[in-house]
Motif scaffolding. Structure first.
Motif, PDB file in Angstrom:
ATOM      1  N   SER A  96      32.515  32.020  41.727  1.00 34.69           N
ATOM      2  CA  SER A  96      32.536  33.175  42.634  1.00 34.69           C
ATOM      3  C   SER A  96      33.434  32.959  43.849  1.00 34.69           C
ATOM      4  CB  SER A  96      31.110  33.499  43.094  1.00 34.69           C
ATOM      5  OG  SER A  96      30.571  32.407  43.796  1.00 34.69           O
ATOM      6  N   GLY A  97      33.980  31.781  43.990  1.00 31.75           N
ATOM      7  CA  GLY A  97      34.863  31.503  45.113  1.00 31.75           C
ATOM      8  C   GLY A  97      35.340  30.075  45.040  1.00 31.75           C
ATOM      9  N   GLY A  98      36.145  29.691  46.021  1.00 35.28           N
ATOM     10  CA  GLY A  98      36.651  28.320  46.056  1.00 35.28           C
ATOM     11  C   GLY A  98      38.054  28.290  46.617  1.00 35.28           C
ATOM     12  N   SER A  99      38.685  27.160  46.428  1.00 38.27           N
ATOM     13  CA  SER A  99      40.043  26.957  46.913  1.00 38.27           C
ATOM     14  C   SER A  99      41.007  27.867  46.163  1.00 38.27           C
ATOM     15  CB  SER A  99      40.451  25.499  46.711  1.00 38.27           C
ATOM     16  OG  SER A  99      41.851  25.350  46.794  1.00 38.27           O
ATOM     17  N   HIS A 100      41.688  28.737  46.902  1.00 36.65           N
ATOM     18  CA  HIS A 100      42.665  29.636  46.285  1.00 36.65           C
ATOM     19  C   HIS A 100      43.741  28.838  45.548  1.00 36.65           C
ATOM     20  CE1 HIS A 100      45.082  33.204  45.657  1.00 36.65           C
ATOM     21  NE2 HIS A 100      46.119  32.471  46.021  1.00 36.65           N
ATOM     22  N   ASP A 101      44.202  27.746  46.152  1.00 34.58           N
ATOM     23  CA  ASP A 101      45.234  26.933  45.514  1.00 34.58           C
ATOM     24  C   ASP A 101      44.744  26.354  44.188  1.00 34.58           C
ATOM     25  OD1 ASP A 101      47.023  27.462  47.547  1.00 34.58           O
ATOM     26  OD2 ASP A 101      46.567  25.616  48.643  1.00 34.58           O
ATOM     27  N   TYR A 102      43.486  25.900  44.143  1.00 36.31           N
ATOM     28  CA  TYR A 102      42.930  25.351  42.909  1.00 36.31           C
ATOM     29  C   TYR A 102      42.810  26.445  41.849  1.00 36.31           C
ATOM     30  CZ  TYR A 102      39.979  22.889  39.598  1.00 36.31           C
ATOM     31  OH  TYR A 102      39.490  22.318  38.449  1.00 36.31           O
ATOM     32  N   LEU A 103      42.307  27.605  42.234  1.00 38.67           N
ATOM     33  CA  LEU A 103      42.147  28.698  41.274  1.00 38.67           C
ATOM     34  C   LEU A 103      43.498  29.200  40.760  1.00 38.67           C
ATOM     35  CD1 LEU A 103      39.186  30.570  42.978  1.00 38.67           C
ATOM     36  CD2 LEU A 103      39.098  29.062  40.971  1.00 38.67           C
ATOM     37  N   LYS A 104      44.511  29.175  41.612  1.00 40.28           N
ATOM     38  CA  LYS A 104      45.865  29.523  41.186  1.00 40.28           C
ATOM     39  C   LYS A 104      46.376  28.486  40.183  1.00 40.28           C
ATOM     40  CE  LYS A 104      50.521  30.228  42.939  1.00 40.28           C
ATOM     41  NZ  LYS A 104      51.429  29.943  44.030  1.00 40.28           N
ATOM     42  N   TRP A 105      46.152  27.208  40.476  1.00 40.85           N
ATOM     43  CA  TRP A 105      46.538  26.136  39.553  1.00 40.85           C
ATOM     44  C   TRP A 105      45.816  26.288  38.214  1.00 40.85           C
ATOM     45  CZ3 TRP A 105      43.103  22.639  37.460  1.00 40.85           C
ATOM     46  CH2 TRP A 105      43.676  21.667  36.651  1.00 40.85           C
ATOM     47  N   LEU A 106      44.526  26.637  38.255  1.00 39.70           N
ATOM     48  CA  LEU A 106      43.747  26.822  37.032  1.00 39.70           C
ATOM     49  C   LEU A 106      44.373  27.918  36.161  1.00 39.70           C
ATOM     50  CD1 LEU A 106      41.252  25.984  35.424  1.00 39.70           C
ATOM     51  CD2 LEU A 106      39.935  27.634  36.761  1.00 39.70           C
ATOM     52  N   LYS A 107      44.769  29.009  36.790  1.00 38.33           N
ATOM     53  CA  LYS A 107      45.439  30.093  36.053  1.00 38.33           C
ATOM     54  C   LYS A 107      46.726  29.590  35.407  1.00 38.33           C
ATOM     55  CE  LYS A 107      47.734  34.558  36.645  1.00 38.33           C
ATOM     56  NZ  LYS A 107      48.213  35.536  37.623  1.00 38.33           N
TER      57      LYS A 107
END
Length: 112
Positions: A96-107
């Motif tokens: 539901s949330g977290g580090s934007h940079d990490y979530l971008k990397w995950l994508k």
């Protein structure tokens, strides 16, 4: 404000495995197929569960898999096809949330 279009709905998936070798093999195949960006392998868990009319207790390891929500069906099929258990655990929880940079990397680290 973070650019939401650079991320996708993401999930954490739990999969238990019988030992380190099976966990490593499954984790590597998941990453190779780009079904997840990261798989953590947590040793030393003990699972107690109901199976075939009795209570069982086994040592296991836990895979914590981070991926896109849209890949859950493909990931589940991959786990079922490559897992030694008759009924492998595949449980997904939303991120539901977290580090934007990490979530971008995950994508960027997973397939469409």
């Amino acid at each position: 404000m973070a650019d939401v279009s650079s991320t996708v709905p993401s999930i954490v998936v739990y999969v238990t495995v019988p030992n380190k070798e099976e966990g490593r093999k499954l984790a590597q195949s998941i990453i190779k197929e780009k079904l997840a960006g990261c798989v953590n392998q947590v040793p030393g868990i003990e699972s107690t569960y109901w199976w075939k009319d009795k209570i069982e207790t086994d040592s296991e390891e836990l895979l914590i898999i981070k991926t896109r929500q849209s890949l859950l069906e493909a990931l589940t099929a991959h786990v079922k096809a490559n897992h030694p258990y008759e009924v492998p655990e595949v449980i997904a929880l939303p991120i539901s949330g977290g580090s934007h940079d990490y979530l971008k990397w995950l994508k960027e680290s997973t397939r469409e």
